[in-house]
Motif scaffolding. Sequence first.
Motif, PDB file in Angstrom:
ATOM      1  N   MET A 206      32.014  14.629  -1.537  1.00  0.00           N
ATOM      2  CA  MET A 206      32.025  15.519  -0.356  1.00  0.00           C
ATOM      3  C   MET A 206      33.179  16.510  -0.465  1.00  0.00           C
ATOM      4  SD  MET A 206      32.276  14.490   3.650  1.00  0.00           S
ATOM      5  CE  MET A 206      32.362  15.749   4.916  1.00  0.00           C
ATOM      6  N   ILE A 207      32.938  17.773  -0.173  1.00  0.00           N
ATOM      7  CA  ILE A 207      33.962  18.800  -0.245  1.00  0.00           C
ATOM      8  C   ILE A 207      34.719  18.851   1.082  1.00  0.00           C
ATOM      9  CG2 ILE A 207      34.380  21.267  -0.502  1.00  0.00           C
ATOM     10  CD1 ILE A 207      31.945  21.352  -2.323  1.00  0.00           C
ATOM     11  N   ARG A 208      36.033  18.590   1.017  1.00  0.00           N
ATOM     12  CA  ARG A 208      36.858  18.590   2.213  1.00  0.00           C
ATOM     13  C   ARG A 208      37.920  19.690   2.200  1.00  0.00           C
ATOM     14  NH1 ARG A 208      36.339  14.273   5.459  1.00  0.00           N
ATOM     15  NH2 ARG A 208      35.156  12.473   4.705  1.00  0.00           N
ATOM     16  N   ASN A 209      38.280  20.167   1.019  1.00  0.00           N
ATOM     17  CA  ASN A 209      39.402  21.090   0.912  1.00  0.00           C
ATOM     18  C   ASN A 209      39.050  22.190  -0.079  1.00  0.00           C
ATOM     19  OD1 ASN A 209      41.913  22.346   0.470  1.00  0.00           O
ATOM     20  ND2 ASN A 209      43.005  20.456   0.950  1.00  0.00           N
ATOM     21  N   ALA A 210      38.990  23.425   0.380  1.00  0.00           N
ATOM     22  CA  ALA A 210      38.624  24.548  -0.479  1.00  0.00           C
ATOM     23  C   ALA A 210      39.686  25.639  -0.385  1.00  0.00           C
ATOM     24  CB  ALA A 210      37.263  25.113  -0.087  1.00  0.00           C
ATOM     25  N   LEU A 211      39.754  26.441  -1.441  1.00  0.00           N
ATOM     26  CA  LEU A 211      40.677  27.572  -1.486  1.00  0.00           C
ATOM     27  C   LEU A 211      39.906  28.805  -1.938  1.00  0.00           C
ATOM     28  CD1 LEU A 211      43.550  28.828  -1.457  1.00  0.00           C
ATOM     29  CD2 LEU A 211      43.794  28.036  -3.828  1.00  0.00           C
ATOM     30  N   VAL A 212      40.055  29.902  -1.196  1.00  0.00           N
ATOM     31  CA  VAL A 212      39.392  31.158  -1.521  1.00  0.00           C
ATOM     32  C   VAL A 212      40.447  32.197  -1.870  1.00  0.00           C
ATOM     33  CG1 VAL A 212      37.969  33.049  -0.645  1.00  0.00           C
ATOM     34  CG2 VAL A 212      37.451  30.699   0.024  1.00  0.00           C
TER      35      VAL A 212
END
Length: 407
Positions: free
Chosen positions: A1-7
Motif C-alpha cells: 500500500m502506498i502511504r508516502n509519496a514525493l512529487v
Amino acid sequence: MIRNALVIDQVERTGFALATFMRYAGIPRVDVTRSGHGFVEAVQHRRHDLLVVDIDTPEVTGLQMIDAVVESGSPAALVLMSAQPTRILQAAQDYARARGARVLSAIAKPCTMRTMATAAQAMARGRRHRAPPRDGVTLSTTGAPDFTAEVLREALATRQIAAHFQPRHCTRTGVLHGAELQPCWYRPDDTWLPAADFLPAVAHAGLCEALVQRMLDCAFELLGYMHKDHGVRLGVRVPASVAASVAWAQGVADQAERAGIAADRLVLEIAEDGGARCNDVLAGAVAHLRLRGFHCAIDRFGLGDSTLSRWFKVPFSELQIGARQLLQARENPHARHILASIIAMAREQDATLLVKGVDGEQDLALARSLGCHFTQGAQHADAMPEQAFVQYAALLRYAARRQAVTG
C-alpha cells in the motif's frame, strides 16, 4: 500500500495539482518540491513508497535524481514525467530500469496528463481489500459474501454505498465527455467492496430501486457543484424493471428540477433485464424521459434482454456496446463485421454510440475505425471516487489550456 509519496515538478501549480489528485486517490501523505536538490535530500533522509519525478528540472536532471534514488537504496516506485521529446523520456525510463529502479509509468507533459490519473488509480488499487465477515454477513459456498436485507438497507441509508466514476472520452479528440457511476461500498472498518460483491444481494433483497436512487443522488450532488464549464454527462445504470414506469420517470425529472440540474447532463442506461413483456411500458417511460430532456441508453446491446426488438420498440438516444462484444470483435473478424453493422444501424437513427471496455490503444483504434462517438475503459482511467474524478477533470482541463497556450 502506498502511504508516502514525493512529487517534484518545476511548475509549482502542476505539482500541487498532482499531489491533490493523489491524495484523493487514497495516498495519505504527498509532499511536493520544485527543487532537484530538495528532492535528493528528501530521498536520502526519508522513506517513500512513490516518487513522481519531472526529469526536466534544470539544476538536477532526472537522470541524476534516478541515480540518487538507486544509490540511497530507496524501494520507491517511480513515475517519470517530461515535456521533452518522447525519445528523451524513453531513454530516462530505460536508464532507470537498467539501474534497477522500479518504474511504474512514464508520462509526456502536458497533453497526456490524464495518464497521471490512470497511474494514480493504479497506485490506489493497493487499498482494495476485503473485510472479514461481520454480523449480518455470511459467506456463500462460492466464497462471496451474502448480505442480509437489513445490512444493505442500513448501508444505503447511511450513505456507505456511494459511487465511483469511470471516465468517458470522445473517441476522436480524447476530450473528457463524462463518466459512468459504479456503486461501491465503503465499510465502517475502512475497507470497501466493489459492486460485484454485493449487487446480487441487492437484487435478491428487492433493493434495486433504492440503489438506483442512491446513484441518482450521487449524480445530482456532483453535477450540483462541479464546474459547469466541464459539461460532463453522468450515466446511471437502471434495471429495466425499475425504469418501466412513467411515474418513476417523472420522479427523476422532478428530482432534477429540485436540484437545479439540466436534464441533458444525465444518461439513464437501461440494463439488460425485464424481459420482452416490459418493452411496451419501458417505451412509454423512456419516451417520457426523452420529452423531459434526458438521454436514455440501451446498455450492453446484444446481451440479455437488450435485444434488437427492444431497440426498435423503445426510443433510446444512445446505444452502448459492452466489453464482451468489443473483445469478440477484437478477436474475430465475423464478430467485428456484426459489430460494424450494429453501429451503422444506430448511426442511421442518429443515436450516440459508446463502447465500454476499451483497455488499450488497439481497442481505441478499433472503436474509432467503427465510428463510435465515445469510449470508456482502462485506456483512459479506472473508476475512481468522486473527488478523484473532480480532480481528474480539473487536470485535463488545465492540461488542455496549457496545450492551447503553448500551441
